[in-house]
Design a protein around this motif. Sequence first.
Motif, PDB file in Angstrom:
ATOM      1  N   SER A   1      36.222  41.682  46.463  1.00  0.00           N
ATOM      2  CA  SER A   1      34.946  41.263  46.051  1.00  0.00           C
ATOM      3  C   SER A   1      35.403  41.107  44.021  1.00  0.00           C
ATOM      4  N   LEU A   2      35.166  39.992  43.752  1.00  0.00           N
ATOM      5  CA  LEU A   2      34.719  39.918  41.992  1.00  0.00           C
ATOM      6  C   LEU A   2      33.321  39.326  42.050  1.00  0.00           C
ATOM      7  N   ALA A   3      32.906  40.216  40.514  1.00  0.00           N
ATOM      8  CA  ALA A   3      31.123  39.788  40.071  1.00  0.00           C
ATOM      9  C   ALA A   3      31.751  40.278  38.481  1.00  0.00           C
ATOM     10  N   VAL A   4      31.308  38.787  37.825  1.00  0.00           N
ATOM     11  CA  VAL A   4      30.929  38.647  36.471  1.00  0.00           C
ATOM     12  C   VAL A   4      29.856  38.902  35.898  1.00  0.00           C
ATOM     13  N   GLY A   5      29.856  38.905  34.122  1.00  0.00           N
ATOM     14  CA  GLY A   5      28.891  39.197  33.700  1.00  0.00           C
ATOM     15  C   GLY A   5      28.785  39.809  32.731  1.00  0.00           C
ATOM     16  N   VAL A   6      27.954  38.910  31.360  1.00  0.00           N
ATOM     17  CA  VAL A   6      27.892  38.975  30.312  1.00  0.00           C
ATOM     18  C   VAL A   6      27.015  41.303  29.536  1.00  0.00           C
ATOM     19  N   THR A   7      27.682  41.164  29.284  1.00  0.00           N
ATOM     20  CA  THR A   7      27.372  42.929  28.827  1.00  0.00           C
ATOM     21  C   THR A   7      25.917  42.091  27.683  1.00  0.00           C
ATOM     22  N   ASP A   8      25.829  43.463  26.519  1.00  0.00           N
ATOM     23  CA  ASP A   8      24.377  43.862  26.520  1.00  0.00           C
ATOM     24  C   ASP A   8      25.639  43.398  24.734  1.00  0.00           C
ATOM     25  N   ASP A   9      26.722  43.094  24.970  1.00  0.00           N
ATOM     26  CA  ASP A   9      27.132  42.285  23.781  1.00  0.00           C
ATOM     27  C   ASP A   9      27.912  40.882  24.294  1.00  0.00           C
ATOM     28  N   PRO A  10      27.112  39.969  24.021  1.00  0.00           N
ATOM     29  CA  PRO A  10      27.222  38.673  24.566  1.00  0.00           C
ATOM     30  C   PRO A  10      29.131  38.054  23.906  1.00  0.00           C
ATOM     31  N   GLU A  11      29.473  38.459  23.155  1.00  0.00           N
ATOM     32  CA  GLU A  11      31.103  38.458  23.139  1.00  0.00           C
ATOM     33  C   GLU A  11      31.774  38.485  24.312  1.00  0.00           C
ATOM     34  N   ILE A  12      31.510  39.950  25.158  1.00  0.00           N
ATOM     35  CA  ILE A  12      32.069  40.709  26.146  1.00  0.00           C
ATOM     36  C   ILE A  12      31.373  40.666  26.882  1.00  0.00           C
ATOM     37  N   SER A  13      32.201  40.205  28.068  1.00  0.00           N
ATOM     38  CA  SER A  13      31.916  40.289  29.632  1.00  0.00           C
ATOM     39  C   SER A  13      32.557  41.154  30.376  1.00  0.00           C
ATOM     40  N   ARG A  14      31.973  42.130  31.476  1.00  0.00           N
ATOM     41  CA  ARG A  14      32.301  42.812  32.237  1.00  0.00           C
ATOM     42  C   ARG A  14      33.169  41.895  33.217  1.00  0.00           C
ATOM     43  N   ILE A  15      33.772  42.621  34.210  1.00  0.00           N
ATOM     44  CA  ILE A  15      33.929  42.302  35.372  1.00  0.00           C
ATOM     45  C   ILE A  15      34.419  43.028  36.236  1.00  0.00           C
ATOM     46  N   THR A  16      33.970  43.068  37.146  1.00  0.00           N
ATOM     47  CA  THR A  16      33.897  44.454  38.264  1.00  0.00           C
ATOM     48  C   THR A  16      35.019  43.637  39.630  1.00  0.00           C
ATOM     49  N   ILE A  17      36.307  44.473  40.129  1.00  0.00           N
ATOM     50  CA  ILE A  17      36.923  43.882  40.916  1.00  0.00           C
ATOM     51  C   ILE A  17      37.014  44.981  42.251  1.00  0.00           C
ATOM     52  N   VAL A  18      36.879  44.631  43.328  1.00  0.00           N
ATOM     53  CA  VAL A  18      37.382  46.255  44.419  1.00  0.00           C
ATOM     54  C   VAL A  18      38.670  45.479  45.266  1.00  0.00           C
ATOM     55  N   ALA A  19      39.550  45.627  45.480  1.00  0.00           N
ATOM     56  CA  ALA A  19      40.266  45.089  46.096  1.00  0.00           C
ATOM     57  C   ALA A  19      41.508  46.208  46.720  1.00  0.00           C
ATOM     58  N   ASP A  20      41.893  45.459  47.706  1.00  0.00           N
ATOM     59  CA  ASP A  20      42.922  46.687  48.943  1.00  0.00           C
ATOM     60  C   ASP A  20      44.125  46.285  48.631  1.00  0.00           C
ATOM     61  N   GLY A  21      44.239  47.665  48.268  1.00  0.00           N
ATOM     62  CA  GLY A  21      45.671  48.064  47.675  1.00  0.00           C
ATOM     63  C   GLY A  21      46.345  49.835  47.754  1.00  0.00           C
ATOM     64  N   ASP A  22      47.845  49.644  47.497  1.00  0.00           N
ATOM     65  CA  ASP A  22      48.102  51.013  47.430  1.00  0.00           C
ATOM     66  C   ASP A  22      48.089  51.577  45.530  1.00  0.00           C
ATOM     67  N   ASP A  23      47.925  53.261  45.942  1.00  0.00           N
ATOM     68  CA  ASP A  23      47.583  53.974  44.470  1.00  0.00           C
ATOM     69  C   ASP A  23      48.382  52.954  42.984  1.00  0.00           C
ATOM     70  N   HIS A  24      50.141  52.952  44.266  1.00  0.00           N
ATOM     71  CA  HIS A  24      50.660  52.330  43.445  1.00  0.00           C
ATOM     72  C   HIS A  24      50.664  50.785  42.194  1.00  0.00           C
ATOM     73  N   THR A  25      50.452  50.241  43.578  1.00  0.00           N
ATOM     74  CA  THR A  25      49.703  48.395  43.081  1.00  0.00           C
ATOM     75  C   THR A  25      48.696  48.656  42.060  1.00  0.00           C
ATOM     76  N   ALA A  26      47.730  49.577  42.130  1.00  0.00           N
ATOM     77  CA  ALA A  26      46.530  49.532  41.357  1.00  0.00           C
ATOM     78  C   ALA A  26      46.917  49.494  40.087  1.00  0.00           C
ATOM     79  N   GLN A  27      47.690  50.675  40.443  1.00  0.00           N
ATOM     80  CA  GLN A  27      48.266  50.801  38.729  1.00  0.00           C
ATOM     81  C   GLN A  27      48.883  49.813  38.130  1.00  0.00           C
ATOM     82  N   GLN A  28      49.714  50.056  38.636  1.00  0.00           N
ATOM     83  CA  GLN A  28      50.675  48.101  38.281  1.00  0.00           C
ATOM     84  C   GLN A  28      49.559  46.622  37.943  1.00  0.00           C
ATOM     85  N   LEU A  29      48.435  47.058  38.388  1.00  0.00           N
ATOM     86  CA  LEU A  29      47.732  45.586  38.197  1.00  0.00           C
ATOM     87  C   LEU A  29      47.365  46.268  37.137  1.00  0.00           C
ATOM     88  N   GLU A  30      46.615  47.532  36.781  1.00  0.00           N
ATOM     89  CA  GLU A  30      46.012  48.160  35.510  1.00  0.00           C
ATOM     90  C   GLU A  30      46.300  48.440  34.665  1.00  0.00           C
TER      91      GLU A  30
END
Length: 163
Positions: free
Chosen positions: A32-61
């Motif tokens: 899942s991937l959702a993107v929307g502007v925040t209360d500041d029009p210069e900033i967007s929030r991206i919410t990503i839901v992904a499947d994988g192990d903890d190590h992979t998630a840490q590397q992506l972060e």
Amino acid sequence: MKHTISALVENHAGVLSRVSGLFSRRGFNIDSLAVGVTDDPEISRITIVADGDDHTAQQLEKQLNKLIDTIKIKTLSEDELLSRELQMIKINATPQQRGEILTICDIMGAKIVDLSSSTVTVEISDTPVHLKRFEELIRPYGIKEIVRTGVIAIQKGPDSLKK
């Protein structure tokens, strides 16, 4: 294991492409991937839901933090997040079935957004599990069409993901 990553990014063209490219280069499937502007029009929030192990998630972060347009990243654990998804469903509905469909909608918290002589279109916002349950209940009436957003999530309690 599912991971929910919330990212604040600069609201510029090409940022989403760079973020999603990072996932694809590492073979990490985005559920899942959702993107929307925040209360500041210069900033967007991206919410990503992904499947994988903890190590992979840490590397992506870590990799997301290296992108120039990234402001802040946080991986939200299941017990610290509130998440919702919006779903709209067009249901076949004879006049005789409408009462039953309306009752299901009322019980499950869905809202009627359009009504025609042969269909009822409803919207419901809730967790993916609740949306699946609602879909199973109305499926016997005949689903003509379903559209669904990606998951959006926010951290519980007083902490927030801010610039």
